[in-house]
Write a protein that holds these residues in place. Structure first.
Motif, PDB file in Angstrom:
ATOM      1  N   ILE A 184       0.838  -1.192   0.000  1.00  0.00           N
ATOM      2  CA  ILE A 184       0.000   0.000   0.000  1.00  0.00           C
ATOM      3  C   ILE A 184       0.879   1.249   0.000  1.00  0.00           C
ATOM      4  O   ILE A 184       1.845   1.340   0.751  1.00  0.00           O
ATOM      5  N   ILE A 185       0.582   2.194  -0.882  1.00  0.00           N
ATOM      6  CA  ILE A 185       1.262   3.486  -0.908  1.00  0.00           C
ATOM      7  C   ILE A 185       0.463   4.432  -0.017  1.00  0.00           C
ATOM      8  O   ILE A 185      -0.760   4.524  -0.132  1.00  0.00           O
ATOM      9  N   GLN A 186       1.148   5.133   0.872  1.00  0.00           N
ATOM     10  CA  GLN A 186       0.434   6.018   1.788  1.00  0.00           C
ATOM     11  C   GLN A 186       1.257   7.241   2.161  1.00  0.00           C
ATOM     12  O   GLN A 186       2.484   7.225   2.135  1.00  0.00           O
ATOM     13  N   LYS A 209      -2.425   6.265 -15.811  1.00  0.00           N
ATOM     14  CA  LYS A 209      -2.561   7.319 -16.818  1.00  0.00           C
ATOM     15  C   LYS A 209      -1.931   8.635 -16.377  1.00  0.00           C
ATOM     16  O   LYS A 209      -2.074   9.656 -17.040  1.00  0.00           O
ATOM     17  N   LYS A 210      -1.257   8.602 -15.227  1.00  0.00           N
ATOM     18  CA  LYS A 210      -0.468   9.738 -14.739  1.00  0.00           C
ATOM     19  C   LYS A 210      -1.322  10.940 -14.354  1.00  0.00           C
ATOM     20  O   LYS A 210      -0.897  12.085 -14.502  1.00  0.00           O
ATOM     21  N   LEU A 246       4.773   1.483 -10.496  1.00  0.00           N
ATOM     22  CA  LEU A 246       3.737   2.368 -11.031  1.00  0.00           C
ATOM     23  C   LEU A 246       3.948   3.798 -10.544  1.00  0.00           C
ATOM     24  O   LEU A 246       3.869   4.761 -11.330  1.00  0.00           O
ATOM     25  N   TYR A 247       4.236   3.956  -9.255  1.00  0.00           N
ATOM     26  CA  TYR A 247       4.394   5.298  -8.701  1.00  0.00           C
ATOM     27  C   TYR A 247       5.681   5.980  -9.200  1.00  0.00           C
ATOM     28  O   TYR A 247       5.656   7.158  -9.574  1.00  0.00           O
ATOM     29  N   LEU A 248       6.765   5.252  -9.222  1.00  0.00           N
ATOM     30  CA  LEU A 248       8.033   5.842  -9.668  1.00  0.00           C
ATOM     31  C   LEU A 248       7.983   6.194 -11.151  1.00  0.00           C
ATOM     32  O   LEU A 248       8.592   7.176 -11.588  1.00  0.00           O
ATOM     33  N   ASP A 249       7.223   5.432 -11.915  1.00  0.00           N
ATOM     34  CA  ASP A 249       7.030   5.756 -13.327  1.00  0.00           C
ATOM     35  C   ASP A 249       6.221   7.048 -13.467  1.00  0.00           C
ATOM     36  O   ASP A 249       6.467   7.852 -14.374  1.00  0.00           O
TER      37      ASP A 249
END
Length: 382
Positions: free
Chosen positions: A57-59, A201-202, A269-272
């Motif tokens: 989980i990203i938080q 989709k950024k 996904l987040y670093l992209d």
């Protein structure tokens, strides 16, 4: 004034202290709306993202106190045809369950209740910290938050919330309280942004001081089943906007386990997303420096969209103003910036205006309105 932030050092899914640093935005505006106050009064704070090594989980950590974050509403979710379509379709989705007595958590404008009441006369109450009823909304508002302190002695058979779950700081506790509030057979119906598609989709409105968790479908399935809810129905609204869910309280439901690859998947996904925006800003700044000075440049969206682009380094020295269709924002200043908001109608007599437009799923709606109704010679940088 120093803000006393809230430390969230544990993974909100498994309550483990295994958080890993992902990225930090330095001095980000704490409010994603517009203001008339002097810029010196704007509050900025670091926005730091972490990821759980076990659950993935990203938080956000730390968090803003709720009374600071929601000191005033920012007007999201009540302007534009896409939001109108959302409310209409979600109302039809709810109607399939035929609730008789509803408690809506976080209804703000009451537009969903208004849409539902067009075809169904039911007992509908809204629990909301900052009530701001739209015209012709005739429901009972209860001022407050849904937490362990909330008491309600009325009768309900359904809890509803729309674009609230992603705002909750502690989703495990939130669903626990809802589960204790409902009896077996009663319903929980909600709409939540499709955060997975938004990040792919950024879209810059995916994660922020209000959307503090990357609460995607695997986490929803796990949390709801963990607290005794069985999924009855699910529907996607557009490819990248929202997901509608209906759950029924069922104390005998089996827990749905989390996939094992979420840490790797979400981190990539987040670093992209970060990499994409750094490159985007380089390209936009190059275009800005090369544009003929006779052309006027505008930035669309007096909201988190523009704040994010500016925080990534967008050169706004040649931006004439911000554009936004929300009349409540026009003539005000976007919080955390010097940019004043005006109606897109200012483009009417501008020769080939340039608009920087990165408003996610709303891009096409905005672009079509300007081309058809205001200035067909407008150039868009997307």
């Amino acid at each position: 004034m120093k803000i006393n932030t809230i430390k969230r050092n544990k993974d909100t899914i498994n309550q483990l202290e295994d958080l890993e640093y992902l990225y930090k935005f330095k001095n980000f505006p704490i409010f994603m709306g517009c203001t008339n106050q002097p810029i010196e009064k704007d509050k900025l704070i670091d926005m730091q993202w972490q990821i759980s090594k076990k659950s993935g989980i990203i938080q956000l950590n730390p968090l803003l106190p709720l009374d600071v974050l929601y000191e005033e509403p920012h007007g999201s979710g009540n302007i534009g045809s896409i939001w109108s379509q959302h409310h209409k379709q979600f109302a039809k989705f709810i109607q399939k369950q035929m609730p008789q007595s509803v408690l809506e958590i976080g209804g703000l404008h009451g537009i969903l209740s208004k849409e539902y009441m067009k075809e169904n006369n039911v007992d509908w109450k809204i629990l909301e910290p900052n009530p701001s009823p739209a015209p012709d909304v005739h429901v009972t508002y209860i001022k407050g938050f849904f937490d362990e302190k909330f008491n309600f002695d009325g009768q309900i058979d359904t809890i509803i919330h729309s674009h609230v779950f992603e705002h909750v700081y502690y989703p495990n506790e939130f669903i626990f309280h809802i589960s204790n509030f409902l009896k077996d057979g009663q319903k929980l119906i909600f709409s939540i942004p499709n955060l997975e598609e938004m990040l792919k989709k950024k879209y810059t409105n995916c994660l922020n001081f209000e959307h503090t968790l990357f609460l995607t479908e695997p986490y929803i399935n796990y949390l709801l089943s963990k607290h005794g809810f069985r999924q009855l129905d699910k529907q996607y609204f557009l490819d990248d906007h929202s997901i509608f869910y209906t759950f029924e309280k069922d104390s005998n439901v089996d827990i749905i386990k989390l996939p094992k690859n979420l840490y790797k998947h979400n981190k990539e996904l987040y670093l992209d997303y970060i990499k994409y925006h750094k490159k985007l800003i380089e390209d936009l700044n190059r275009k800005i420096s090369n544009v003929n000075k006779t052309h006027q440049i505008f930035l669309f969206g007096a909201h988190i969209f523009s704040q994010h682009l500016i925080q990534f380094g967008l050169n706004i020295s040649q931006v004439v103003c911000l554009l936004d269709n929300d009349t409540n924002k026009q003539t005000k200043r976007l919080y955390g910036t010097n940019l004043i908001v005006k109606s897109p109608m200012v483009l009417k007599d501008v020769e080939r205006p340039i608009i920087i437009l990165k408003a996610g799923v709303y891009n096409d709606e905005i672009k079509n309105d300007i081309i058809v109704n205001i200035n067909p010679k407008t150039v868009f940088w997307e």
